[in-house]
Design a protein around this motif. Structure first.
Motif, PDB file in Angstrom:
ATOM      1  N   VAL A  64       0.832  -1.205   0.000  1.00  0.00           N
ATOM      2  CA  VAL A  64       0.000   0.000   0.000  1.00  0.00           C
ATOM      3  C   VAL A  64       0.867   1.257   0.000  1.00  0.00           C
ATOM      4  O   VAL A  64       0.545   2.234  -0.681  1.00  0.00           O
ATOM      5  CB  VAL A  64      -1.003  -0.030   1.173  1.00  0.00           C
ATOM      6  N   SER A  65       1.974   1.258   0.713  1.00  0.00           N
ATOM      7  CA  SER A  65       2.866   2.430   0.713  1.00  0.00           C
ATOM      8  C   SER A  65       3.381   2.729  -0.689  1.00  0.00           C
ATOM      9  O   SER A  65       3.465   3.895  -1.087  1.00  0.00           O
ATOM     10  CB  SER A  65       4.050   2.211   1.660  1.00  0.00           C
ATOM     11  N   GLY A  66       3.710   1.694  -1.447  1.00  0.00           N
ATOM     12  CA  GLY A  66       4.138   1.896  -2.830  1.00  0.00           C
ATOM     13  C   GLY A  66       3.046   2.519  -3.675  1.00  0.00           C
ATOM     14  O   GLY A  66       3.298   3.415  -4.484  1.00  0.00           O
ATOM     15  N   TRP A  67       1.823   2.065  -3.474  1.00  0.00           N
ATOM     16  CA  TRP A  67       0.696   2.628  -4.231  1.00  0.00           C
ATOM     17  C   TRP A  67       0.404   4.060  -3.802  1.00  0.00           C
ATOM     18  O   TRP A  67       0.096   4.908  -4.625  1.00  0.00           O
ATOM     19  CB  TRP A  67      -0.542   1.754  -4.080  1.00  0.00           C
ATOM     20  N   ILE A  68       0.504   4.339  -2.501  1.00  0.00           N
ATOM     21  CA  ILE A  68       0.280   5.704  -2.009  1.00  0.00           C
ATOM     22  C   ILE A  68       1.310   6.653  -2.616  1.00  0.00           C
ATOM     23  O   ILE A  68       0.999   7.797  -2.956  1.00  0.00           O
ATOM     24  CB  ILE A  68       0.337   5.749  -0.461  1.00  0.00           C
ATOM     25  N   ALA A  69       2.528   6.193  -2.769  1.00  0.00           N
ATOM     26  CA  ALA A  69       3.604   7.027  -3.315  1.00  0.00           C
ATOM     27  C   ALA A  69       3.491   7.225  -4.821  1.00  0.00           C
ATOM     28  O   ALA A  69       4.108   8.131  -5.371  1.00  0.00           O
ATOM     29  CB  ALA A  69       4.959   6.411  -2.970  1.00  0.00           C
ATOM     30  N   ASP A  70       2.697   6.408  -5.494  1.00  0.00           N
ATOM     31  CA  ASP A  70       2.535   6.488  -6.946  1.00  0.00           C
ATOM     32  C   ASP A  70       1.476   7.538  -7.284  1.00  0.00           C
ATOM     33  O   ASP A  70       0.296   7.340  -7.005  1.00  0.00           O
ATOM     34  CB  ASP A  70       2.113   5.120  -7.490  1.00  0.00           C
ATOM     35  N   PRO A  71       1.868   8.658  -7.909  1.00  0.00           N
ATOM     36  CA  PRO A  71       0.887   9.707  -8.209  1.00  0.00           C
ATOM     37  C   PRO A  71      -0.165   9.280  -9.229  1.00  0.00           C
ATOM     38  O   PRO A  71      -1.176   9.970  -9.396  1.00  0.00           O
ATOM     39  CB  PRO A  71       1.741  10.853  -8.748  1.00  0.00           C
ATOM     40  N   ASN A  72       0.039   8.147  -9.890  1.00  0.00           N
ATOM     41  CA  ASN A  72      -0.923   7.667 -10.878  1.00  0.00           C
ATOM     42  C   ASN A  72      -1.990   6.762 -10.284  1.00  0.00           C
ATOM     43  O   ASN A  72      -2.870   6.293 -11.006  1.00  0.00           O
ATOM     44  CB  ASN A  72      -0.191   6.948 -12.016  1.00  0.00           C
ATOM     45  N   ILE A  73      -1.929   6.477  -8.993  1.00  0.00           N
ATOM     46  CA  ILE A  73      -2.973   5.699  -8.325  1.00  0.00           C
ATOM     47  C   ILE A  73      -3.765   6.658  -7.453  1.00  0.00           C
ATOM     48  O   ILE A  73      -3.211   7.322  -6.576  1.00  0.00           O
ATOM     49  CB  ILE A  73      -2.393   4.528  -7.514  1.00  0.00           C
ATOM     50  N   HIS A  74      -5.062   6.739  -7.700  1.00  0.00           N
ATOM     51  CA  HIS A  74      -5.935   7.681  -6.998  1.00  0.00           C
ATOM     52  C   HIS A  74      -6.701   7.047  -5.844  1.00  0.00           C
ATOM     53  O   HIS A  74      -7.067   7.733  -4.893  1.00  0.00           O
ATOM     54  CB  HIS A  74      -6.951   8.287  -7.977  1.00  0.00           C
ATOM     55  N   ALA A  75      -6.986   5.764  -5.953  1.00  0.00           N
ATOM     56  CA  ALA A  75      -7.767   5.077  -4.924  1.00  0.00           C
ATOM     57  C   ALA A  75      -7.255   3.655  -4.755  1.00  0.00           C
ATOM     58  O   ALA A  75      -6.810   3.021  -5.718  1.00  0.00           O
ATOM     59  CB  ALA A  75      -9.247   5.059  -5.308  1.00  0.00           C
ATOM     60  N   ILE A  76      -7.333   3.187  -3.526  1.00  0.00           N
ATOM     61  CA  ILE A  76      -6.962   1.812  -3.186  1.00  0.00           C
ATOM     62  C   ILE A  76      -8.159   1.205  -2.463  1.00  0.00           C
ATOM     63  O   ILE A  76      -8.708   1.818  -1.549  1.00  0.00           O
ATOM     64  CB  ILE A  76      -5.722   1.776  -2.271  1.00  0.00           C
TER      65      ILE A  76
END
Length: 180
Positions: A64-76
């Motif tokens: 999840v931290s990797g996804w949070i850091a990715d500006p291209n992912i808006h929602a998890i």
């Protein structure tokens, strides 16, 4: 995949990552994760990631931290690990990552779920929060709970939903106009 009704599609598609937290699921039998992917795509969003991790606080946080850091992912949207079994650790893994907690999500999920499963809903530790302009929703592991949760999540991921939604908090300022 079901036929998509263009009238139910969002005006601004978001990039959504789906995480299944489970010690036993595989991509082949992950009915809850697949349901979330399908529901998001039917609404017009893009599922940019779908992953399964063991119910381990540090594996959940790392993904999840990797996804949070990715500006291209808006929602998890995660599914699983929100109950009281020994290894259920999604709330403990996720809550420390939130910049802000969305208190009303868990409350509304349990209220909605009460009509479906009665008092057993008190065993759900569904939660949500915002982190680095990413909204995170954590749902129980059953496919039914994911469909119930989507009823709450979907309008909030639609820029046209009034009186408010999360889209303006997720996209860069230049991507949102006065309607978002």
């Amino acid at each position: 995949m079901h036929n998509i009704n263009p009238e139910t599609r969002v005006s601004r598609p978001l990039n959504i990552a789906v995480l299944t937290v489970s010690d036993t699921r595989t991509l082949e039998n992950d009915t809850s994760g697949h349901a979330l992917v399908e529901l998001a795509q039917e609404a017009g969003h893009h599922c940019t990631a779908h992953q399964i991790v063991k119910d381990d606080i540090y594996q959940i946080r790392a993904t999840v931290s990797g996804w949070i850091a990715d500006p291209n992912i808006h929602a998890i949207i995660s599914t699983g690990g929100t109950g009281f079994a020994g290894r259920d650790s999604t709330p403990e893994a996720m809550s420390v990552l939130f910049d802000k907690t969305i208190e009303g999500f868990g409350e509304l999920f349990r209220a909605t779920s009460f009509t479906e499963i009665g008092t057993s809903t008190i065993q759900s530790r569904a939660l949500a929060g915002l982190a680095n302009h990413t909204v995170i929703f954590c749902l129980p592991g059953s496919t039914g709970a994911c469909r119930t949760g989507w009823q709450i999540i979907q309008p909030q991921l639609d820029a046209s939903h009034r009186p408010c939604n999360f889209v303006a908090h997720l996209l860069p300022v230049q991507a949102c106009d006065s309607r978002g």
